[in-house]
Design a protein around this motif. Structure first.
Motif, PDB file in Angstrom:
ATOM      1  N   PRO A  56      27.401  44.838  49.869  1.00  0.00           N
ATOM      2  CA  PRO A  56      26.634  44.176  48.805  1.00  0.00           C
ATOM      3  C   PRO A  56      26.537  45.079  47.573  1.00  0.00           C
ATOM      4  O   PRO A  56      26.379  46.292  47.699  1.00  0.00           O
ATOM      5  CB  PRO A  56      25.238  43.978  49.435  1.00  0.00           C
ATOM      6  N   GLY A  57      26.658  44.482  46.405  1.00  0.00           N
ATOM      7  CA  GLY A  57      26.522  45.245  45.169  1.00  0.00           C
ATOM      8  C   GLY A  57      27.784  45.926  44.701  1.00  0.00           C
ATOM      9  O   GLY A  57      27.759  46.668  43.718  1.00  0.00           O
ATOM     10  N   VAL A  58      28.912  45.715  45.398  1.00  0.00           N
ATOM     11  CA  VAL A  58      30.200  46.282  44.989  1.00  0.00           C
ATOM     12  C   VAL A  58      31.026  45.151  44.370  1.00  0.00           C
ATOM     13  O   VAL A  58      31.153  44.074  44.960  1.00  0.00           O
ATOM     14  CB  VAL A  58      30.955  46.913  46.178  1.00  0.00           C
ATOM     15  N   PHE A  59      31.595  45.413  43.194  1.00  0.00           N
ATOM     16  CA  PHE A  59      32.282  44.376  42.441  1.00  0.00           C
ATOM     17  C   PHE A  59      33.711  44.765  42.066  1.00  0.00           C
ATOM     18  O   PHE A  59      33.967  45.927  41.748  1.00  0.00           O
ATOM     19  CB  PHE A  59      31.535  44.088  41.133  1.00  0.00           C
ATOM     20  N   ALA A  60      34.582  43.773  42.077  1.00  0.00           N
ATOM     21  CA  ALA A  60      35.909  43.924  41.479  1.00  0.00           C
ATOM     22  C   ALA A  60      35.711  43.864  39.971  1.00  0.00           C
ATOM     23  O   ALA A  60      34.988  43.004  39.472  1.00  0.00           O
ATOM     24  CB  ALA A  60      36.824  42.794  41.936  1.00  0.00           C
ATOM     25  N   VAL A  61      36.341  44.779  39.252  1.00  0.00           N
ATOM     26  CA  VAL A  61      36.310  44.772  37.791  1.00  0.00           C
ATOM     27  C   VAL A  61      37.554  44.001  37.349  1.00  0.00           C
ATOM     28  O   VAL A  61      38.676  44.478  37.501  1.00  0.00           O
ATOM     29  CB  VAL A  61      36.305  46.207  37.221  1.00  0.00           C
ATOM     30  N   VAL A  62      37.325  42.795  36.834  1.00  0.00           N
ATOM     31  CA  VAL A  62      38.413  41.886  36.471  1.00  0.00           C
ATOM     32  C   VAL A  62      38.475  41.765  34.952  1.00  0.00           C
ATOM     33  O   VAL A  62      37.480  41.435  34.310  1.00  0.00           O
ATOM     34  CB  VAL A  62      38.200  40.488  37.092  1.00  0.00           C
ATOM     35  N   ARG A  63      39.656  42.045  34.414  1.00  0.00           N
ATOM     36  CA  ARG A  63      39.852  41.907  32.968  1.00  0.00           C
ATOM     37  C   ARG A  63      40.009  40.429  32.634  1.00  0.00           C
ATOM     38  O   ARG A  63      40.865  39.741  33.185  1.00  0.00           O
ATOM     39  CB  ARG A  63      41.097  42.702  32.562  1.00  0.00           C
ATOM     40  N   LYS A  64      39.149  39.923  31.731  1.00  0.00           N
ATOM     41  CA  LYS A  64      39.201  38.508  31.362  1.00  0.00           C
ATOM     42  C   LYS A  64      40.537  38.129  30.738  1.00  0.00           C
ATOM     43  O   LYS A  64      41.030  37.017  30.942  1.00  0.00           O
ATOM     44  CB  LYS A  64      38.087  38.175  30.360  1.00  0.00           C
ATOM     45  N   ALA A  65      41.113  39.045  29.973  1.00  0.00           N
ATOM     46  CA  ALA A  65      42.339  38.739  29.232  1.00  0.00           C
ATOM     47  C   ALA A  65      43.477  38.262  30.124  1.00  0.00           C
ATOM     48  O   ALA A  65      44.241  37.383  29.736  1.00  0.00           O
ATOM     49  CB  ALA A  65      42.783  39.961  28.430  1.00  0.00           C
TER      50      ALA A  65
END
Length: 184
Positions: A56-65
Motif C-alpha cells: 500500500p502507498g507504492v505507486f508506478a510513476v507514469v508519464r502522461k505524455a
C-alpha cells in the motif's frame, strides 16, 4: 488509488508494467546508488512488482505524455523511532533517461499531500546514501530538513557499509510550505 500531477499519474503497479520497470531497473546507474542491484531479467521485475511494489502507498510513476512507467515512488512502511506520532518513509526511483526533468520532485509533492492529508501522517522521512547527489537534490528541493547521519549495511552488496543522510518533514513544516512560509 491514483494521484495526478501536471505531467504524471501515480497509480498502483500491475504485472503489465514489468517491461517498463525492467527497462529502467536494469540500468546500473539507477539501482546501485539507491542500494539495490540492477534487475537481471523481466521475471525479476515482475517479482518486484508482485512483492515490493504491491505494498500500500507504492505507486508506478507514469508519464502522461506517453503512458510509460518511468519510475516508482511511495511509502516504504518503514518507521523511525525518532518520530513523534505517525510517520512513514518516502522512497523513489526514476529511469535515467528522465533525470533532470523534475519528475520526481513533482511526484514527491503529490505524495507529501497524500501522506499528510489522506494518511494523516505527522512526519515523512526521506534518505539517501552518501554520494547520491541526484537524490539529495530531490530531497532538498522538496523541502525536507536534514536530521542525522547513520550507517547501514547493504545485503545486496555483500554487507557493504554506506553512510546514510536522513531528512524529515513534519506536518507543521508542510503546512507552512503550503502557505508559502517555508518552515524548514
Amino acid at each position: 488509488m491514483q494521484l495526478e500531477t501536471k505531467r504524471l499519474i501515480l497509480r498502483p503497479f500491475t504485472e503489465e508494467d514489468a517491461e517498463d520497470v525492467y527497462a529502467y531497473a536494469r540500468d546500473p546507474r539507477v539501482g546501485p546508488p539507491a542500494g539495490w542491484k540492477p534487475h537481471r531479467s523481466l521475471e525479476e521485475s515482475r517479482e518486484i512488482i508482485r512483492t515490493v511494489f504491491s505494498q500500500p502507498g507504492v505507486f508506478a510513476v507514469v508519464r502522461k505524455a506517453d503512458g510509460r512507467v518511468v519510475g516508482s515512488a511511495g511509502f516504504t512502511g518503514r518507521h523511525r523511532k525518532e518520530a513523534r506520532g505517525t510517520d512513514d518513509e518516502l522512497g523513489y526511483s526514476l529511469d535515467a533517461g528522465c533525470w533532470g526533468q523534475g519528475l520526481i520532485p513533482e511526484a514527491v509533492e503529490a505524495l507529501l499531500h497524500y501522506g499528510f492529508e489522506e494518511l494523516e501522517l505527522d512526519t515523512i522521512w526521506c534518505e539517501h546514501y552518501d554520494g547520491n547527489q541526484r537524490s539529495r537534490r530531490v530531497i532538498r528541493k522538496s523541502g525536507f530538513t536534514f536530521r542525522f547521519l547513520r550507517m547501514q549495511r547493504l545485503p545486496d552488496f555483500d554487507g557493504e557499509r554506506r553512510l546514510v543522510m536522513v531528512y524529515s518533514m513534519t506536518r507543521p513544516q508542510w503546512e507552512a510550505r503550503q502557505r508559502g512560509g517555508g518552515g524548514a
